[in-house]
Design a protein around this motif. Structure first.
Motif, PDB file in Angstrom:
ATOM      1  N   SER A   1       0.824  -1.206   0.000  1.00  0.00           N
ATOM      2  CA  SER A   1       0.000   0.000   0.000  1.00  0.00           C
ATOM      3  C   SER A   1       0.862   1.262   0.000  1.00  0.00           C
ATOM      4  O   SER A   1       0.412   2.315  -0.428  1.00  0.00           O
ATOM      5  CB  SER A   1      -0.940   0.010   1.205  1.00  0.00           C
ATOM      6  N   ILE A   2       2.090   1.159   0.469  1.00  0.00           N
ATOM      7  CA  ILE A   2       2.975   2.327   0.470  1.00  0.00           C
ATOM      8  C   ILE A   2       3.626   2.514  -0.894  1.00  0.00           C
ATOM      9  O   ILE A   2       3.687   3.621  -1.426  1.00  0.00           O
ATOM     10  CB  ILE A   2       4.052   2.182   1.566  1.00  0.00           C
TER      11      ILE A   2
ATOM     12  N   PRO B   1      -4.435   5.200  -7.712  1.00  0.00           N
ATOM     13  CA  PRO B   1      -4.166   6.413  -8.517  1.00  0.00           C
ATOM     14  C   PRO B   1      -4.596   7.710  -7.838  1.00  0.00           C
ATOM     15  O   PRO B   1      -3.921   8.727  -7.969  1.00  0.00           O
ATOM     16  CB  PRO B   1      -4.966   6.179  -9.798  1.00  0.00           C
ATOM     17  N   MET B   2      -5.706   7.685  -7.123  1.00  0.00           N
ATOM     18  CA  MET B   2      -6.158   8.921  -6.473  1.00  0.00           C
ATOM     19  C   MET B   2      -5.186   9.369  -5.391  1.00  0.00           C
ATOM     20  O   MET B   2      -4.910  10.559  -5.235  1.00  0.00           O
ATOM     21  CB  MET B   2      -7.539   8.735  -5.878  1.00  0.00           C
TER      22      MET B   2
ATOM     23  N   PHE C   1     -15.532  15.645  -2.818  1.00  0.00           N
ATOM     24  CA  PHE C   1     -16.349  15.147  -3.916  1.00  0.00           C
ATOM     25  C   PHE C   1     -15.671  14.053  -4.720  1.00  0.00           C
ATOM     26  O   PHE C   1     -16.346  13.237  -5.351  1.00  0.00           O
ATOM     27  CB  PHE C   1     -16.761  16.284  -4.831  1.00  0.00           C
ATOM     28  N   ALA C   2     -14.350  13.999  -4.718  1.00  0.00           N
ATOM     29  CA  ALA C   2     -13.642  12.970  -5.475  1.00  0.00           C
ATOM     30  C   ALA C   2     -13.312  11.752  -4.631  1.00  0.00           C
ATOM     31  O   ALA C   2     -12.688  10.816  -5.125  1.00  0.00           O
ATOM     32  CB  ALA C   2     -12.355  13.548  -6.060  1.00  0.00           C
ATOM     33  N   ASN C   3     -13.736  11.738  -3.378  1.00  0.00           N
ATOM     34  CA  ASN C   3     -13.447  10.616  -2.489  1.00  0.00           C
ATOM     35  C   ASN C   3     -14.197   9.374  -2.963  1.00  0.00           C
ATOM     36  O   ASN C   3     -15.412   9.393  -3.097  1.00  0.00           O
ATOM     37  CB  ASN C   3     -13.880  10.980  -1.065  1.00  0.00           C
TER      38      ASN C   3
END
Length: 115
Positions: free
Chosen positions: A42-43, A48-49, A107-109
């Motif tokens: 995960s690191i 991508p976000m 809003f992009a979460n």
């Protein structure tokens, strides 16, 4: 005052004076469950976000440090009008950029459904 019951053999040998260790038993489920797991995958390969967010934060931080350094250089060398205009620009734009970034991340979460 609490009454203590001591076995006769422990009294004679003097073992009653030694404190017994009390082991707090933690349920196995509590040890096995950890909601904050950080794994190397995960690191080193984030979604991508998260990568975009890291790049955005690094670029904004670099821009701010660069502008502050230039402002300090110009202020110490006598270019006060240019330094004050840089200061006023940072003072005006930074709250707007911060509010815009918070709105974008809300809003992009992906947990909230995204845009």
């Amino acid at each position: 005052m609490k009454t203590q019951v001591i076995d006769f053999r422990e009294f004679v040998s003097g073992e009653y004076r030694q404190q017994k260790k009390i082991i707090n038993s933690i349920p196995l489920f509590t040890l096995a469950y950890n909601p904050f797991v950080v794994s190397p995958s995960s690191i080193f390969s984030p979604p991508p976000m998260i990568t975009k967010a890291y790049l955005l934060m690094i670029s904004v931080g670099t821009l701010l440090i660069g502008m502050a350094t230039i402002e300090k250089y110009l202020g110490t060398n006598g270019f006060t009008k240019i330094a004050s205009s840089i200061f006023n620009t940072i003072q005006t734009l930074m709250p707007l950029i911060l509010i815009g970034a918070i709105i974008y991340f809300v809003f992009a979460n992906p947990l909230l459904g995204g845009l």
